[in-house]
Design an enzyme around this catalytic site. Structure first.
Site, PDB file in Angstrom:
ATOM      1  N   HIS A 182       4.868   2.295  -7.723  1.00 49.90           N
ATOM      2  CA  HIS A 182       3.893   1.121  -7.859  1.00 49.90           C
ATOM      3  C   HIS A 182       3.068   1.162  -9.062  1.00 49.90           C
ATOM      4  O   HIS A 182       2.856  -0.001  -9.754  1.00 49.90           O
ATOM      5  CB  HIS A 182       3.071   0.939  -6.677  1.00 49.90           C
ATOM      6  CG  HIS A 182       3.656   1.129  -5.233  1.00 49.90           C
ATOM      7  ND1 HIS A 182       3.641   2.080  -4.376  1.00 49.90           N
ATOM      8  CD2 HIS A 182       4.259  -0.065  -4.646  1.00 49.90           C
ATOM      9  CE1 HIS A 182       4.322   1.621  -3.357  1.00 49.90           C
ATOM     10  NE2 HIS A 182       4.674   0.349  -3.310  1.00 49.90           N
ATOM     11  N   GLY A 231       0.876  -1.195   0.004  1.00 48.56           N
ATOM     12  CA  GLY A 231       0.067   0.024   0.076  1.00 48.56           C
ATOM     13  C   GLY A 231       0.559   1.136   0.055  1.00 48.56           C
ATOM     14  O   GLY A 231       2.020   1.195  -0.458  1.00 48.56           O
TER      15      GLY A 231
HETATM   16  P1  AMP Z   1       6.250  -1.807  -1.448  1.00 48.88           P
HETATM   17  O1  AMP Z   1       4.786  -1.599  -1.250  1.00 48.88           O
HETATM   18  O2  AMP Z   1       7.134  -1.034  -0.873  1.00 48.88           O
HETATM   19  O3  AMP Z   1       6.484  -3.391  -0.759  1.00 48.88           O
HETATM   20  O4  AMP Z   1       6.532  -2.188  -2.682  1.00 48.88           O
HETATM   21  C1  AMP Z   1       5.803  -3.059  -3.546  1.00 48.88           C
HETATM   22  C2  AMP Z   1       6.521  -3.175  -4.991  1.00 48.88           C
HETATM   23  O5  AMP Z   1       6.804  -1.983  -5.616  1.00 48.88           O
HETATM   24  C3  AMP Z   1       7.950  -3.740  -4.716  1.00 48.88           C
HETATM   25  O6  AMP Z   1       8.184  -4.637  -5.982  1.00 48.88           O
HETATM   26  C4  AMP Z   1       8.837  -2.561  -4.853  1.00 48.88           C
HETATM   27  O7  AMP Z   1      10.357  -2.955  -5.314  1.00 48.88           O
HETATM   28  C5  AMP Z   1       8.173  -1.950  -5.906  1.00 48.88           C
HETATM   29  N1  AMP Z   1       8.659  -0.158  -5.777  1.00 48.88           N
HETATM   30  C6  AMP Z   1       8.527   0.611  -4.676  1.00 48.88           C
HETATM   31  N2  AMP Z   1       9.107   1.563  -4.828  1.00 48.88           N
HETATM   32  C7  AMP Z   1       9.501   1.523  -6.235  1.00 48.88           C
HETATM   33  C8  AMP Z   1      10.090   2.642  -7.170  1.00 48.88           C
HETATM   34  N3  AMP Z   1      10.401   3.735  -6.767  1.00 48.88           N
HETATM   35  N4  AMP Z   1      10.189   2.306  -8.289  1.00 48.88           N
HETATM   36  C9  AMP Z   1       9.825   1.008  -9.053  1.00 48.88           C
HETATM   37  N5  AMP Z   1       9.189   0.210  -7.959  1.00 48.88           N
HETATM   38  C10 AMP Z   1       8.965   0.167  -6.753  1.00 48.88           C
END
Ligand code: AMP
Length: 294
Positions: A44, A38
């Site tokens: 995302h 989230g």
């Molecule tokens: P999280 O909600 O932080 O667990 O991230 C969910 C997904 O989004 C994971 O695969 C992360 O690596 C990806 N993600 C988070 N931040 C970024 C970003 N700045 N650029 C690309 N993907 C991202």
């Protein structure tokens, strides 16, 4: 199941998720899965957009996984913004948003499940060292969520490079019917990698946080100029050390596949720069392919 204003359907149960995705696959449609905790931002949204471009049906999960937080304060402070998440997911083209409760994912909660997924070596370095148990929690919940979704393509950000490497390994080692797609890091205009954690930075800390991406750029320049591992790592560490509000955890040049320190670099061997630092109360990570500059 509640239809939202932004087109995506919301569901909270494993049974309903499986029923819907099985029906899509039976109709010959491919399924894309984006797993998130989230607090969705443009990083995302880029994963969701890529999944929408490459798959017929896209499901986004929103689940703040309690078992991957080594620090209980970090779990308490983790931002929860479901309404805006549904908006972001819907706008990015998601068809379904899966928002399970903790007991839907862990039926015996708070009793720990007897079965855990643990990835040796790869999970012990870098983030694993600073956050004991973190990657066991990640690997376990990723396997559970992918099992709930079934055969699919799943999209993970390179932003969490070690996590991506671990997910690739888990999928291969456990023969999951899943194709893992790594997606480039989305950044703020000044270079800071987008992260849900950035919300917790004060204005001064937010300015200081750009030292991570600057360290990577300087490390990449040193690497391209022919610097060895020690020189590249010292260059990165120096940039972070110059920032008063930042405390370095690690700044390293590693093999891009097994994340071991890149001792002898050859042109055909993919490498990666990894950096982690605490800025004020927030621990931030970033990484870069020094040859590609992204
Ligand atoms: P999280 O909600 O932080 O667990 O991230 C969910 C997904 O989004 C994971 O695969 C992360 O690596 C990806 N993600 C988070 N931040 C970024 C970003 N700045 N650029 C690309 N993907 C991202």
């Amino acid at each position: 199941m509640t239809p939202t204003s932004t087109f995506a359907v919301v569901t909270g149960t494993v049974a309903d998720l499986g029923y819907r995705l099985d029906a899509e696959r039976r109709a010959g449609r491919s399924v894309g899965v984006v797993l998130t905790m989230g607090a969705l931002h443009d990083g995302h949204a880029s994963l969701i957009g890529r999944a929408v471009a490459e798959c017929d049906v896209v499901v986004v999960s929103v689940f703040v996984n309690p078992t991957q937080f080594a620090d209980p304060g970090d779990l308490t402070n983790y931002p929860r913004t479901l309404e805006s998440d549904l908006e972001v997911a819907g706008r990015a083209g998601a068809d379904l948003v899966f928002v399970p409760s903790v007991t839907e994912v862990y039926p015996d909660w708070p009793v720990p499940a007897a079965t855990q997924v643990r990835v040796s070596a790869l999970a012990d370095r870098w983030e694993g060292r600073s956050r004991p148990g973190h990657f066991d929690g990640v690997a376990t919940v990723v396997v559970k969520l992918l099992a709930m979704a079934g055969r699919c393509r799943t999209y993970f950000g390179e932003k969490d490079f070690q996590q991506l490497a671990i997910v690739r390994r888990v999928v291969r080692d456990l023969s999951l019917p899943v194709e893992v797609v790594g997606c480039p890091t989305v950044r703020e205009p000044d270079g800071l990698a987008m992260s849900s954690r950035n919300q917790r930075l004060s204005p001064a800390e937010r300015s200081a946080a750009v030292c991570l991406s600057r360290a990577l750029a300087a490390g990449a320049a040193a690497f391209i100029a022919g610097g060895d591992r020690a020189a590249v790592e010292a260059t990165m560490a120096g940039v972070v050390a110059d920032e008063r509000l930042a405390t370095l955890d690690y700044a390293v040049l590693v093999d891009a596949d097994d994340l071991e320190p890149a001792e002898s670099v050859t042109p055909d061997r993919p490498v990666r720069l990894l950096v982690a630092a605490r800025v004020g109360p927030v621990r931030l990570i970033d990484n870069l392919d020094p040859r590609a500059g992204r």
